[in-house]
Write an enzyme that holds these catalytic residues in place. Structure first.
Site: not given
Length: 350
Positions: A35, A244, A292
């Site tokens: 799956k 950051y 990100m």
């Protein structure tokens, strides 16, 4: 940005399936759970590899996944759909010769009315309280279901990765009591259940995560290797910060590599400074926040910074990464992003 490379070792998948298969007697079939796009590794080559290894039955979560799997398994392989027969699934199930595992009386009635004569299995809830018919619900449709001759009765263990957990023996007893007189092929064990011993094996085992290098199958060969390209290296003075929120500050002169890869690629932000990557055999700490697209890594101990740094591979697998992020290996493996180039190593069959 330069994409990361995810190398998938097909020989390791094949070896892991055969290793798990060796735990069970000859009269117990070892299937494969594929799956979520074969746990994120890609259906086509993974399924063909597992078929060549010896797998004849496969499990997916959704009828749509089964339709995709059937493209690469065009023969007589059984493809079971764990979500059962959902409203609107009849066409997919029929066209692709998929075997739904019915989870409720409503699904049983739907299937028997909409696809009479079409193969199906039955899932019984033995205590996990997630999918499957409870004993009272099954009793209501038992006669009608058995007349239609299901091909499998199964259940799922809640605590198989904890061998001493009392839930395992309770579910085993419940499953035996519910199925001993059905005259059906039976399945209880996924990867963890296989390792609990032959009493849990019945007629079919259905490993998933163990095929792809994850716990609880500690003997698994590593399947995935994730290499992160180094974009830039900079020298920091003591007191300078990185990333950051200025979340990490150098307490001495440091050399920092910025690598391509971030939470958009499945490298969880929660990993933070607990994570590490490898330059050959040398571990290098991730510093600052995972962003990100980028990671920042302390490479001060390296004489020469290589062009790539390894996040997943021989030195740490999905479970080590998961521990750093406070999660499980399943989430790491299935969450590897689509931006990562998937490169397959080894032959499909051997």
């Amino acid at each position: 940005m330069v994409a990361s490379n995810l190398t998938i070792d097909l020989a390791a998948i094949r070896s892991n399936w055969r290793g798990i298969d060796s735990y069970s007697p000859a009269n117990c079939e070892t299937a494969a759970v594929v799956k979520a796009n074969a746990y994120g590794l890609g259906m086509e080559k993974t399924l063909r590899t597992l078929k060549c290894a010896g797998a004849k039955s496969f499990f997916v979560a959704l009828a749509e996944e089964g339709s995709e799997a059937r493209k690469f398994l065009p023969g007589n392989e059984e493809i079971f759909v764990l979500s059962g027969h959902m409203e609107g699934d009849s066409g997919l199930l029929s066209r692709n010769r998929l075997t739904p595992v019915l989870n409720s009386a409503a699904q049983a009635i739907r299937h028997l009315e909409q696809l009479p004569g079409h193969p199906f299995g039955v899932q019984l809830d033995t205590g996990m309280n997630r999918l499957g018919m409870g004993m009272n619900e099954f009793a209501d449709v038992r006669e009608r279901v058995l007349i239609a001759k299901p091909v499998l009765a199964m259940s799922h263990l809640a605590c198989a990765d904890e061998p001493e957990h009392p839930m395992n023996s309770r579910q085993l007893s419940e499953f035996k009591a519910a199925t001993f007189d059905l005259g059906l092929r039976r399945s209880l064990a996924a990867t963890g259940g296989v390792l609990l011993g032959p009493e849990y094996h019945f007629d079919l085992c259905r490993p998933g995560i163990g095929l792809f290098g994850g716990l609880p199958y500690a003997a698994a060969e590593p399947v995935v290797h994730l290499e992160l390209p180094v974009i830039q290296v900079r020298e920091l003075r003591s007191g300078e910060s990185v990333g950051y929120g200025a979340a990490w500050t150098a307490d001495a002169p440091a050399k920092i590599a910025t690598a391509s890869g971030g939470y958009a690629d499945g490298i969880l932000r929660a990993m933070g400074r607990r994570g590490r990557v490898f330059a050959k055999d040398i571990a290098c700490k991730i510093v600052g926040r995972v962003s990100m697209d980028l990671l920042t890594i302390d490479v001060s101990d390296l004489e020469e910074v290589p062009s790539t740094l390894q996040l997943l591979g021989d030195h740490q697998g999905v479970d080590e990464i998961a521990e750093a992020a406070g999660t499980i290996g399943y989430e790491i493996l299935t969450g590897i992003g689509i931006r990562c180039n998937r490169i397959y190593r080894g032959e499909i069959g051997n």
